[in-house]
Design an enzyme around this catalytic site. Structure first.
Site, PDB file in Angstrom:
ATOM      1  CD  GLU A   7      10.101  -6.437 -30.645  1.00  0.00           C
ATOM      2  OE1 GLU A   7      10.657  -6.362 -29.531  1.00  0.00           O
ATOM      3  OE2 GLU A   7      10.206  -7.449 -31.361  1.00  0.00           O
ATOM      4  CE  LYS A  39      15.552  -5.081 -24.476  1.00  0.00           C
ATOM      5  NZ  LYS A  39      14.283  -5.807 -24.236  1.00  0.00           N
ATOM      6  CB  SER A  59      18.599  -3.646 -17.902  1.00  0.00           C
ATOM      7  OG  SER A  59      17.989  -2.365 -17.872  1.00  0.00           O
TER       8      SER A  59
END
Lengths: 424, 264
Positions: free
Chosen positions: A131, A109, A397
């Site tokens: 969010e 991210k 990830s």
């Protein structure tokens, strides 16, 4: 292509392709029939401004330099491409793990939030909203806001705040205000609604850092470009390690689908590479408790884009379910809807139990505790009919620290051997 | 003639439009509320089609949508409830909703049903202009149903002209960039309303979002043909022991400023 992240010079672009590919967004913001910008007029100016400026800003020399430098010195890129020997032996093939879990903040991210905060600064924005589901995007956003000294508000479903408490604590420590979303299933979908409402109410000074390849155009394309650093590095690292830059398979989990979009990006036009996205089947595709959008969805409009969507016959959005808060989303990025429609990528789904089993397996075989999201991708290795000559890259990830509470609840013990087979 | 056009031809100022959510507070209240609004003196009604994820709505309308959906409301049921509404209700009726619900119903079927029912106008705040022109404008033209776009203080003059050109019936001027239901001081917005008025647009315009009492209604009407009230009426319905009486009191209070209390 070379990924050097030089300081003081122009970093090589990882954000643009030499030519617009068949699978890239078109000038109107669509991937085939999917995409677009279905937003109320209150957001039109913000979204239009972003659409008009994002490519110029991203391609500018000073942006590339700052982005490249931060990726190298702050995020810790390139992330390793690790040959997983014991996992490979188990599946009788060659498995490489793209270690996005080793990035600063523990997930892919951060690639996107670094990019977007630099963009927000150049757009003159003073306030950031976001969010988050699992909290990884929230932590990454709170991190870059601290780095840049910007106000940060993160919306998070109340249910997710409970199951991802360590990440809530991190965000608060980083100075973010974490606002619980109390509507609907009180998970990611509802947090997204709240964030969009905040944006509607603060259109002038606020940039909304969307955390996945979802939302109105240009977000899906912008986020995919920021995350494309993953596939750019895979190519270079595979070339160095195997003598060929192309794997046979790339596997990644899909909630909204940003790590998958980033893992697929530079392979989209290489049709020999089998692209595989893995969705969360939750308690099973037919259980009514699932987040497998591509398996079960129909075209519809959610959160500003036309895409596949889990919905009722009447067009009401269905509440998703996954053991993984990061995959608990009823839609999917429009690029994935398109890659599915064209058959360019294959989409599978893994149940909660399969993901847990895969997480315990990786932990015991390789000493790596994966995020529950990534465990969904790992869970499908057993279904891929892999051969020794295959080269499989799985995008890891994120790391599993945030999911420890869930893992401990399901940890197999002698008294309760919940997993399907023993680990060697 | 479309009833919206007739209304604007007949009434030059202080047009009062009331929004309510279909299926709220009770599933079968739709017809009752429409009749109560007509009786009470509203000029036009927006009927909200409930949606699970309404992006432009504030908490009051969102909550009413959730309750309506929990009650079992759907677009199909709404058309059933409105089946012979034109025998009793003569007010212009507008459907206000989000695109996904309409898409799933089927665009052509939706317009057929609207025409059959006697719907006069549509507002879909998340439908982009290009998509409207491509998919919906021909259906609006063939059925004679009006479509109103929203504009905000952030909307450029050039875009206002585009949205006005595509709209018919009236243009919906959002009082400020926000979700519904936020009370605002409309005095500071007079220059914005004046600017729109001075543009001499093709369509008349109504002001919406943030209108909640007599004072704000008058402020909104100073440079426009009228105003739309939603959240304040939904709040009234939430607390109403008697829908007819509460509606009468509400409309009277908005129009005259006099608070009328229902007999105990």
């Amino acid at each position: 292509m070379s990924i050097e992240y030089r300081v003081g010079g122009i970093a090589p672009s990882v954000l643009r392709l030499a030519r617009p590919g068949q699978y890239q967004v078109n000038e109107k913001g669509y991937y085939g029939e999917f995409g677009g910008a279905f937003i109320p007029e209150m957001l039109y100016r913000n979204v239009a401004e972003l659409r008009e400026k994002y490519l110029d800003i991203m391609n500018s020399a000073d942006f590339q330099e700052e982005f490249g430098r931060l990726l190298r010195d702050y995020v810790g890129r390139p992330s390793p491409l690790y040959f997983a020997r014991r996992l490979s032996e188990k599946y009788q093939t060659c498995i490489y793990l793209k270690r996005e879990d080793l990035n600063h903040t523990g997930a892919h991210k951060i690639n996107n939030t670094i990019g977007q905060i630099l963009l927000a600064k150049r757009l003159g924005k003073k306030r950031i909203i976001a969010e988050t589901g699992a909290g990884q995007h929230g932590v990454a956003t709170a991190t870059v806001c601290a780095l840049m000294g910007m106000e940060c508000v993160v919306y998070m479903g109340e249910v997710d705040m409970q199951r991802q408490a360590p990440n809530v604590a991190r965000m608060r420590m980083l100075g973010a205000k974490v606002v619980p979303a109390m509507s609907g299933s009180r998970t990611l979908k509802d947090a997204t609604n709240e964030a969009i409402r905040d944006w509607v109410n603060h259109p002038e000074d606020t940039h909304y850092i969307i955390g996945s390849v979802v939302g109105p155009h240009p977000y899906p394309d912008m986020v995919a470009r920021f995350q494309s650093v993953i596939s750019a590095e895979i190519k270079q690292q595979l070339q160095a390690q195997t003598g060929s830059e192309l794997p046979t398979h790339v596997v990644a989990c899909v909630g909204g689908g940003s790590n998958a979009a980033g893992s697929f990006y530079h392979f989209l036009d290489h049709v020999s590479v089998q692209l595989i996205g893995v969705e969360a089947a939750g308690k099973g595709l037919t259980s009514g408790h699932t987040a497998a959008t591509i398996a079960l969805g129909r075209p519809g409009v959610i959160h500003g884009s036309k895409t596949l969507l889990m919905q009722t016959e009447d067009g009401q959005i269905r509440e998703p379910h996954s053991i993984s808060a990061g995959l608990d989303y009823p839609g999917v990025g429009p690029i994935h809807a398109y890659l599915h429609a064209t058959g360019r990528a294959l989409y599978l789904s893994a149940t909660d139990q399969e993901a847990l089993d895969a997480a315990f397996e990786l932990t015991r075989l390789e000493g790596i505790i994966p995020a529950l999201e990534s465990a969904h991708a790992l869970a499908k290795l057993k279904d891929l009919q892999l051969k020794p000559e295959h080269v499989v890259v799985v995008c890891l990830s994120g790391r599993g620290d945030k999911d420890m509470e869930t893992y401990l609840r399901f940890l197999p013990t002698d008294e309760n051997p919940a997993t399907t087979e023993p680990y060697s | 003639m479309n009833r919206i056009d007739s209304l604007f031809a007949q009434k030059k100022e202080k047009i009062l439009t009331i929004y309510f959510t279909a299926g709220f507070p009770k599933l079968q209240d739709t017809r009752r509320i429409l009749l109560a609004l007509q009786q009470a003196g509203a000029d036009m009604v927006e009927i909200g089609i409930p949606f699970s994820d309404p992006l432009a709505d504030g908490p009051v309308i969102q909550q009413s949508s959730k309750q309506a959906l929990d009650n079992g409301m759907s677009l199909r049921l709404l058309f059933e409830q409105l089946h012979d509404i034109r025998k009793e209700v003569h007010l212009p009726l507008i459907l206000f909703g989000y695109l996904n619900v309409v898409l799933q119903f089927g665009l052509e079927r939706f317009f057929e049903k609207c025409a059959e029912t006697g719907i006069d106008g549509l507002i879909l705040p998340d439908l982009p202009l290009d998509e409207f022109k491509q998919d919906m404008e021909p259906l609006c033209k063939s059925t004679g149903i009006h479509f109103s776009f929203l504009i905000t203080p952030e909307t450029s003059d050039a875009r206002i002209r585009q949205l006005d050109e595509a709209s018919s019936g009236f243009l919906y001027v959002v009082s400020s960039s926000s979700t519904t239901g936020k009370k605002k001081d409309l005095t500071s917005l007079q220059p914005y309303f004046q600017r729109i008025e001075a543009m001499q647009l093709k369509n008349p315009f109504l002001v919406g979002f943030g209108i909640h009492d007599h004072e704000s209604f008058l402020q909104a009407c100073r440079h426009s043909r009228g105003a739309v009230i939603g959240s304040a009426y939904i709040r009234t319905l939430q607390q109403a022991a008697d829908i007819e009486q509460a509606t009468k009191d509400f409309v009277q209070q908005i129009l005259s400023g006099n608070r009328v209390h229902a007999a105990p």
